[in-house]
Structures are given as C-alpha cells and as structure tokens.
Design an enzyme around this catalytic site. Structure first.
Site, mmCIF file in Angstrom:
data_model
loop_
_atom_site.group_PDB
_atom_site.id
_atom_site.type_symbol
_atom_site.label_atom_id
_atom_site.label_comp_id
_atom_site.label_asym_id
_atom_site.label_seq_id
_atom_site.Cartn_x
_atom_site.Cartn_y
_atom_site.Cartn_z
ATOM 1 N N SER A 128 0.842 -1.192 0.000
ATOM 2 C CA SER A 128 0.000 0.000 0.000
ATOM 3 C C SER A 128 0.881 1.248 0.000
ATOM 4 C CB SER A 128 -0.963 -0.061 1.192
ATOM 5 O OG SER A 128 -2.055 0.796 0.993
ATOM 6 N N HIS A 241 -7.731 -4.981 -2.493
ATOM 7 C CA HIS A 241 -6.498 -4.595 -1.785
ATOM 8 C C HIS A 241 -6.033 -5.737 -0.877
ATOM 9 C CE1 HIS A 241 -3.697 -1.431 -0.906
ATOM 10 N NE2 HIS A 241 -4.009 -1.315 0.365
#
Length: 265
Positions: A128, A241
């Site tokens: 991330s 994600h």
C-alpha cells in the site's frame, strides 16, 4: 529531510512474543533523523536468514499497523526481516508525514539491516503506501537486491484524486492539496525518479483494488519499461487490496522465491 550518521543504529532490542516458534522477534528502538523510532526485527531460529528483508507497512498511525504474524511469516521463508513502525507510532518519537521526512525511517531501517553481520544482501517490500517508501528506499540504496510492491502507491497525485476519504488527512499531513503544494506531492511520488532505480522490480496488484487502484502499478510498469529497467507484474483480476488467506500465503511463497532468484548484483 534530515539523514544523520547514526541512522539505523540500534538503541535497544527486547525479546517480543513470537507467533511462530521457528522465528525470533525483537522490539527494536533505532535512530532515524535523530529520532528514536520503533520497529520489529524477525529472524529464523535456525540461522537461515542471511538475506535481509525490509518490510514497509501501509496506512498511517493505527491503520495498517505492523502485525507480528505477518513479519514472522516472511522471516519463516528464510529472511531477516525488519519492519519500521514509522515515527510517532507505538512509542516512537516524531510524526508521520506519509512519505515525506518519514521515508528516513525506511532508509535507516535499510541501514539497520546492513549493520547485521550475517545479512548478505537486502530486498525491499512495500504494501500500500509502503510501496512508495519501498521504491524511494531502493532509489536511495542502489545496492538493493530487489523491490516488491503489493497494492503499492506510486503516484501521490493519483491517490489524492482517487481517495476522497483521505483528502482531509493528506492536506493536514502533507500541508495542502496537490494544487496548493504540488512540489510536496511530487517529492512523495517515485514515478518521477525511476531513472535512478537500479534494482529489479516486481509489482503485485489486484485489479479490483479500490484502496490503491491498479493504475498505480500500470504507471510505474510503463515508466520502467520505457527506461528499459527490469520489471515484472503479477495482476489478479478477482482480488481487491486484500487477498484471500490461501492465495495470500501462496503469493508470499512466490514473491520470496522471486526475490531469492534475483542475481547477485
């Protein structure tokens, strides 16, 4: 951005409960820009961790905190892993600024791994927002063996455009919007510095990622290919994600094997 000679120097290290009996964990306090910053150091008990692995977390503050089980998982693949918590977190001094001066916490983490006598070379991994930290660290240290980003941020202008829910935080932490302080966003965007990157890159991304869109990986891949730099990408059509646990474990195996198979530079 302050870098000092004692960056990466360990101030203290205490045994930390490990979720895996084959992995030793230590809670470390180390120097970065003169600040005392915390992080987690993991190594296999059998002494197999001769390759270093700098784990750069995502999120900010309590979102995306370093998880001991995740760090132990990577260490159990045969690495000595260091995961900075970033400044201002879990008892560390200073304040995080989302890839600004807090990048020095990653740089100093790299130097900490370099200072360990059994570590031969160091790979850098970012998840991330750790993706931009990983790329910036690999640019800073041309001896980086490889870089892997997973759902990684590579363009802060794009993050601001995509994540309306993060804009307030970004304006507070960075000091304004991209329109108001474009230089501060550019400083945090590794996309513009790829010509200075030496290490081979692996990009891992779910095409359904709504936290960090796959466009981040597409942009960096395109730029690296234009520059003739070594880059591989593993895109997954069905994932967001966060990948399902079984797939997650498989990718950890695959990416650590990919790292180990990179040629010594």
């Amino acid at each position: 951005m302050l870098t000092l000679e004692n960056d990466g120097q360990i101030i203290s290290a205490y045994k930390f409960p490990s979720p895996n009996p084959a992995v030793e964990l230590e809670l470390v306090t180390y120097y970065a820009s003169g600040l005392k910053v915390k992080g987690l150091l993991a190594k296999p008990v059998d002494g197999s961790g001769t390759e270093g692995f700098l784990y750069l977390r995502g999120g900010i503050k309590n979102v995306g905190k370093v998880r001991p089980a995740r760090i132990a998982q990577f260490a159990s693949e045969g690495f000595t892993v260091f995961a900075p918590f970033y400044r201002g977190n879990q008892g560390g001094e200073g304040d995080e600024d989302f890839g600004g001066d807090d990048r020095v916490d990653a740089f100093a983490g790299f130097e900490l791994l370099q200072s360990l006598p059994w570590v031969t070379r160091i790979h850098v991994f970012g998840f991330s927002r750790g993706g931009l930290m990983a790329l910036l660290t690999a640019i800073k240290f041309p001896e980086t063996a490889s870089v892997v980003t997973w759902g990684g941020v590579t363009d802060m202008f794009l993050t601001y455009a995509e994540r309306k829910d993060l804009r307030r935080m970004m304006k507070r932490v960075i000091g304004g919007s991209p329109k108001k302080v474009p230089g501060r966003y550019k400083f945090r965007t590794p996309l513009y510095e790829m010509e200075n990157l030496k290490a081979p890159v692996l990009l891992i991304h779910g095409r359904n990622d709504h936290n960090v869109s796959v466009e981040h990986s597409y942009r960096i891949e395109k730029r690296l290919k234009e520059l003739g730099k070594p880059v591989e990408s593993w895109y997954f059509d069905d994932y967001t994600h966060y990948f399902p646990p079984v797939m997650n474990r498989k990718i950890v195996d695959d990416l650590t094997n990919w790292m180990k198979s990179r040629q010594q530079q």
